[in-house]
Design an enzyme around this catalytic site. Structure first.
Site, PDB file in Angstrom:
ATOM      1  N   ASP A   1       0.864  -1.181   0.000  1.00 12.71           N
ATOM      2  CA  ASP A   1       0.000   0.000   0.000  1.00 12.71           C
ATOM      3  C   ASP A   1       0.903   1.235   0.000  1.00 12.71           C
ATOM      4  O   ASP A   1       1.656   1.453   0.951  1.00 12.71           O
ATOM      5  CB  ASP A   1      -0.862  -0.055   1.272  1.00 12.71           C
ATOM      6  CG  ASP A   1      -1.775   1.146   1.408  1.00 12.71           C
ATOM      7  OD1 ASP A   1      -1.675   2.089   0.587  1.00 12.71           O
ATOM      8  OD2 ASP A   1      -2.581   1.141   2.353  1.00 12.71           O
TER       9      ASP A   1
ATOM     10  N   ASN B   1      -6.715  12.805 -10.845  1.00 11.32           N
ATOM     11  CA  ASN B   1      -7.417  13.250 -12.055  1.00 11.32           C
ATOM     12  C   ASN B   1      -7.157  14.747 -12.208  1.00 11.32           C
ATOM     13  O   ASN B   1      -6.547  15.365 -11.338  1.00 11.32           O
ATOM     14  CB  ASN B   1      -8.908  12.913 -11.988  1.00 11.32           C
ATOM     15  CG  ASN B   1      -9.575  13.509 -10.763  1.00 11.32           C
ATOM     16  OD1 ASN B   1      -9.420  14.706 -10.494  1.00 11.32           O
ATOM     17  ND2 ASN B   1     -10.274  12.700 -10.001  1.00 11.32           N
TER      18      ASN B   1
ATOM     19  N   ASP C   1      -5.902   7.403  -5.448  1.00 12.87           N
ATOM     20  CA  ASP C   1      -6.149   8.813  -5.123  1.00 12.87           C
ATOM     21  C   ASP C   1      -6.969   8.925  -3.827  1.00 12.87           C
ATOM     22  O   ASP C   1      -6.611   9.662  -2.891  1.00 12.87           O
ATOM     23  CB  ASP C   1      -6.904   9.445  -6.305  1.00 12.87           C
ATOM     24  CG  ASP C   1      -6.946  10.965  -6.272  1.00 12.87           C
ATOM     25  OD1 ASP C   1      -6.394  11.560  -5.336  1.00 12.87           O
ATOM     26  OD2 ASP C   1      -7.536  11.551  -7.200  1.00 12.87           O
TER      27      ASP C   1
HETATM   28  P1  ADP Z   1      -6.011   5.525 -12.564  1.00  6.12           P
HETATM   29  O1  ADP Z   1      -7.248   6.388 -12.469  1.00  6.12           O
HETATM   30  O2  ADP Z   1      -4.775   6.333 -12.910  1.00  6.12           O
HETATM   31  O3  ADP Z   1      -6.195   4.331 -13.402  1.00  6.12           O
HETATM   32  P2  ADP Z   1      -6.366   3.984 -10.071  1.00  6.12           P
HETATM   33  O4  ADP Z   1      -6.237   4.536  -8.696  1.00  6.12           O
HETATM   34  O5  ADP Z   1      -7.710   3.562 -10.514  1.00  6.12           O
HETATM   35  O6  ADP Z   1      -5.727   5.106 -11.032  1.00  6.12           O
HETATM   36  O7  ADP Z   1      -5.371   2.778 -10.231  1.00  6.12           O
HETATM   37  C1  ADP Z   1      -3.989   2.883 -10.397  1.00  6.12           C
HETATM   38  C2  ADP Z   1      -3.286   1.671  -9.816  1.00  6.12           C
HETATM   39  O8  ADP Z   1      -3.095   1.864  -8.405  1.00  6.12           O
HETATM   40  C3  ADP Z   1      -4.035   0.348  -9.966  1.00  6.12           C
HETATM   41  O9  ADP Z   1      -3.132  -0.614 -10.506  1.00  6.12           O
HETATM   42  C4  ADP Z   1      -4.428  -0.011  -8.536  1.00  6.12           C
HETATM   43  O10 ADP Z   1      -4.410  -1.411  -8.334  1.00  6.12           O
HETATM   44  C5  ADP Z   1      -3.342   0.654  -7.730  1.00  6.12           C
HETATM   45  N1  ADP Z   1      -3.667   0.991  -6.325  1.00  6.12           N
HETATM   46  C6  ADP Z   1      -4.881   1.254  -5.776  1.00  6.12           C
HETATM   47  N2  ADP Z   1      -4.758   1.553  -4.469  1.00  6.12           N
HETATM   48  C7  ADP Z   1      -3.431   1.488  -4.181  1.00  6.12           C
HETATM   49  C8  ADP Z   1      -2.641   1.675  -2.990  1.00  6.12           C
HETATM   50  N3  ADP Z   1      -3.192   2.016  -1.825  1.00  6.12           N
HETATM   51  N4  ADP Z   1      -1.276   1.514  -3.080  1.00  6.12           N
HETATM   52  C9  ADP Z   1      -0.706   1.189  -4.268  1.00  6.12           C
HETATM   53  N5  ADP Z   1      -1.384   1.000  -5.405  1.00  6.12           N
HETATM   54  C10 ADP Z   1      -2.726   1.140  -5.373  1.00  6.12           C
END
Ligand code: ADP
Length: 169
Positions: free
Chosen positions: A9, A23, A33
């Site tokens: 994480d 975004n 985010d």
């Molecule tokens: P985007 O809108 O740029 O696609 P997302 O947040 O939907 O961004 O996803 C980007 C990546 O971050 C995904 O591969 C997701 O699995 C990953 N992700 C989500 N939460 C976490 C976290 N807490 N730590 C690391 N990676 C994360």
């Protein structure tokens, strides 16, 4: 070698900056985010409101507030529309501009999530290639401890394979 992939994480990492896959409003969202804003607390959103958003491929820096990371670098990856609308270039820009901002702020360590590979739908293998390439290119010229943060075992394996293969070149 200062490019490493880890699984975990990103909000838990004690680095100079974590990168947020934000975004263009920079006013929070879902996925990574949302996790970053929840962990950092309301002060982060308050600072983000002063930034007037961010264009795709660009990056802006804030403090980390309640996060263990000192800063958050907010970047906006492209939404995947099939790959013919400049997505590779924009994704590369997101990595490069985040690294540039880290360097300009004299930061020594940075951690990236897999930008655009969640809700934005960028194919994971293609996105990972761009991430690794952008980081290795940067490291040819500058020093930085860069972490690519995977959120699943398959994402981690993909990064590790690519780092191994592409650093040999
Ligand atoms: P985007 O809108 O740029 O696609 P997302 O947040 O939907 O961004 O996803 C980007 C990546 O971050 C995904 O591969 C997701 O699995 C990953 N992700 C989500 N939460 C976490 C976290 N807490 N730590 C690391 N990676 C994360």
């Amino acid at each position: 070698m200062s490019l490493k992939a880890i699984k975990g994480d990103i909000t838990k990492l004690n680095v100079d900056a974590i990168v947020n896959a934000a975004n263009r409003t920079l006013l929070g969202g879902g996925g990574v985010d949302g996790a970053i804003h929840r962990a950092a607390g309301k002060e982060l959103l308050k600072e983000c409101r002063t930034l007037a958003g961010c264009e795709t491929g660009q990056a802006k820096i804030t403090k980390g507030y309640k996060l263990p990371a000192k800063h958050v670098i907010h970047t906006v990856g492209p939404v995947w529309h099939g790959g013919e609308q400049g997505e590779p270039e924009l994704l590369k820009n997101a990595y490069q501009n985040s690294l540039k901002l880290a360097r300009e702020n004299q930061l020594a360590s940075i951690a990236f999530p897999a930008i655009s590979t969640g809700v934005y739908g960028y194919p994971k293998e293609k996105a990972a290639q761009i991430a690794v390439e952008a980081c290795l290119d940067f490291l040819k010229e500058y020093e930085m401890a860069i972490l690519l943060v995977a959120f699943s075992d398959s994402d981690l394996n993909r990064y590790q394979q690519l780092i191994e293969n592409m650093s040999e070149k």
